[in-house]
Design an enzyme around this catalytic site. Structure first.
Site, PDB file in Angstrom:
ATOM      1  N   THR A  25       0.823  -1.216   0.000  1.00  0.00           N
ATOM      2  CA  THR A  25       0.000   0.000   0.000  1.00  0.00           C
ATOM      3  C   THR A  25       0.850   1.255   0.000  1.00  0.00           C
ATOM      4  O   THR A  25       0.444   2.290  -0.521  1.00  0.00           O
ATOM      5  CB  THR A  25      -0.930  -0.019   1.229  1.00  0.00           C
ATOM      6  N   TYR A  37      -8.193   0.680  -3.231  1.00  0.00           N
ATOM      7  CA  TYR A  37      -7.096   1.182  -4.065  1.00  0.00           C
ATOM      8  C   TYR A  37      -6.344  -0.020  -4.593  1.00  0.00           C
ATOM      9  O   TYR A  37      -6.629  -1.158  -4.222  1.00  0.00           O
ATOM     10  CB  TYR A  37      -6.146   2.068  -3.235  1.00  0.00           C
ATOM     11  N   SER A  68       1.776  -7.697  -0.445  1.00  0.00           N
ATOM     12  CA  SER A  68       2.583  -8.644   0.338  1.00  0.00           C
ATOM     13  C   SER A  68       1.885  -9.970   0.603  1.00  0.00           C
ATOM     14  O   SER A  68       2.544 -10.955   0.932  1.00  0.00           O
ATOM     15  CB  SER A  68       3.043  -8.004   1.640  1.00  0.00           C
ATOM     16  N   THR A 100       1.686  -4.362   4.220  1.00  0.00           N
ATOM     17  CA  THR A 100       1.562  -4.598   5.662  1.00  0.00           C
ATOM     18  C   THR A 100       1.048  -5.997   6.006  1.00  0.00           C
ATOM     19  O   THR A 100       1.234  -6.460   7.118  1.00  0.00           O
ATOM     20  CB  THR A 100       0.632  -3.546   6.306  1.00  0.00           C
ATOM     21  N   ASP A 101       0.420  -6.670   5.030  1.00  0.00           N
ATOM     22  CA  ASP A 101      -0.218  -7.958   5.349  1.00  0.00           C
ATOM     23  C   ASP A 101       0.764  -9.013   5.867  1.00  0.00           C
ATOM     24  O   ASP A 101       0.473  -9.730   6.821  1.00  0.00           O
ATOM     25  CB  ASP A 101      -0.947  -8.521   4.114  1.00  0.00           C
ATOM     26  N   LYS A 146       0.474  -7.454  12.769  1.00  0.00           N
ATOM     27  CA  LYS A 146      -0.596  -6.567  12.303  1.00  0.00           C
ATOM     28  C   LYS A 146      -1.879  -6.957  13.029  1.00  0.00           C
ATOM     29  O   LYS A 146      -2.328  -8.099  12.938  1.00  0.00           O
ATOM     30  CB  LYS A 146      -0.775  -6.709  10.786  1.00  0.00           C
ATOM     31  N   GLU A 153      -1.639 -28.252  27.920  1.00  0.00           N
ATOM     32  CA  GLU A 153      -2.870 -28.778  27.312  1.00  0.00           C
ATOM     33  C   GLU A 153      -2.668 -30.185  26.758  1.00  0.00           C
ATOM     34  O   GLU A 153      -3.607 -30.962  26.648  1.00  0.00           O
ATOM     35  CB  GLU A 153      -3.337 -27.860  26.183  1.00  0.00           C
TER      36      GLU A 153
HETATM   37  N1  ASP Z   1      -2.640  -5.940   0.921  1.00  0.00           N
HETATM   38  C1  ASP Z   1      -1.638  -4.916   1.126  1.00  0.00           C
HETATM   39  C2  ASP Z   1      -0.272  -5.582   1.193  1.00  0.00           C
HETATM   40  O1  ASP Z   1       0.047  -6.236   2.133  1.00  0.00           O
HETATM   41  C3  ASP Z   1      -1.930  -4.153   2.348  1.00  0.00           C
HETATM   42  C4  ASP Z   1      -0.924  -3.100   2.738  1.00  0.00           C
HETATM   43  O2  ASP Z   1       0.148  -2.962   2.218  1.00  0.00           O
HETATM   44  O3  ASP Z   1      -1.249  -2.348   3.681  1.00  0.00           O
HETATM   45  O4  ASP Z   1       0.480  -5.430   0.284  1.00  0.00           O
END
Ligand code: ASP
Length: 354
Positions: free
Chosen positions: A38, A52, A85, A118-119, A191, A311
């Site tokens: 992103t 986006y 990602s 971020t994923d 995340k 467990e």
């Molecule tokens: N789906 C995106 C990625 O991981 C989300 C992001 O970058 O925030 O590339």
């Protein structure tokens, strides 16, 4: 004679202060390795903060959009990939780590920033933390909003990441993740929120903060990483398959079989609570272990850590517990561990130490 020695002294002083000045004026050299996400995303309008396309803007354009970077570092960009990602594969992970390792060997370079979606940023940050032999800062950064959106967070995140990568205090702390003004350990961070700029969280707390171009540190990682790690990307060419099976009420034990059929050499059980295994799934996991697959008990809960022999009798079944690593991080460590050993006790040692 006295005049001569005085003038020699003033030349020496001038040279000395010149060298000092040059040192003070020398900006840290930082390479930005871009992989997409992103932070390189673009939306149709300024109100599109969540709708986006990721991985659109090339790294040179990202750098050109932040002229302030030149005040804190000598920066150059390198486009490794241009992907979201969630599409990262093990092959790309290994390729990225090899590139970062080779960059880190350049004596002229002070730090490396990796722009990333971020994923799966937490998987990549943990992987690099384990395999790159350097004490230079390796800083991963992303954004939750594309640069085209109102209140986009990528610009400040990237500026902050470059500050951290050029900071001498960031050395020796393992891979770092800079998001939302916070500096996290690449091992701990995860995340937690999928739609807000405060998306990243470490259960043991961030290491520090970066504010107005300055870093502020409060903690140091204690687990083995980078230069103290037994893993080295220069000796890793591929990763064995490890799959995660998600635990829930009334789950299907056949899912473990499917993971084994898909080539898994270890299965991370993302169990309920303390990595619990349903009574009707125990025999399936025992059978898979007897066929040579490793069973790693992690938890879907997020915080806390899985206790060995609580467990389930892990010693008796020869299973491993993931300690405080969430399932996706446990998957990374299990894959690396399997490049070194097939012994569950050795695997368990690694899960305690990293
Ligand atoms: N789906 C995106 C990625 O991981 C989300 C992001 O970058 O925030 O590339």
């Amino acid at each position: 004679m006295q005049i001569l020695s005085q003038s020699l002294l003033s030349v020496a002083l001038a040279l000395g202060s010149g060298a000092l000045w040059a040192q003070a004026a020398r900006k840290p050299q930082v390479v930005i390795v871009a992989t997409g996400g992103t932070i390189a995303g673009a939306g149709a309008s300024a109100t599109n903060s969540a709708t986006y396309q990721a991985a659109k803007v090339p790294v040179d354009k990202l750098i050109a959009g932040i002229p302030e970077l030149a005040q804190v570092a000598q920066v150059r960009g390198e486009q490794a990939f241009q992907i979201a990602s969630e599409s990262f594969t093990n092959e790309q992970l290994v390729e990225l780590a090899r590139r970062v390792s080779s960059l880190a060997k350049n004596p002229a370079l002070d730090g490396i920033v990796i722009t990333h979606g971020t994923d799966t940023l937490e998987e990549t940050s943990f992987f690099l933390n384990l395999v790159v032999k350097t004490d230079k800062p390796i800083v991963l950064v992303g954004s939750m909003r594309p640069g085209t959106s109102m209140s986009a967070d990528g610009m400040l995140n990237l500026y902050n990441a470059v500050v951290v990568a050029g900071s001498p205090e960031a050395r020796g702390k393992g891979t770092l993740v800079v998001m939302n003004d916070q500096i996290h350990s690449g091992r701990d961070v995860t995340k937690r929120v999928n739609i807000q700029t405060n998306a990243f969280y470490s259960q043991w707390g961030p290491l520090g903060m970066v504010v107005e171009g300055k870093t502020f540190w409060f903690r140091s990682p204690v687990k083995r990483h980078t230069t103290a790690s037994e893993f080295d990307i220069d000796a890793v060419t591929a990763l064995p398959a490890v799959h995660i099976v998600y635990g829930s009420g009334s789950m299907s034990p056949e899912l473990y079989q499917a993971a084994a059929k898909a080539g898994a050499q270890a299965i991370v059980h993302a169990g309920t609570g303390n990595g619990s295994v349903p009574n009707y799934a125990v025999d399936m996991l025992k059978a898979l272990r007897s066929q040579g697959l490793h069973i790693v008990r992690s938890s879907r809960v997020g915080d806390g850590f899985v206790l060995r022999n609580s467990e389930q009798p892990d010693d008796r079944y020869d299973w491993v517990v993931a300690h405080d690593l969430n399932p996706q991080k446990a998957k990374i460590l299990a894959a690396l561990a399997l490049t070194k050993t097939r012994d569950a006790k050795e695997l368990q040692r690694m899960f305690w130490e990293y």
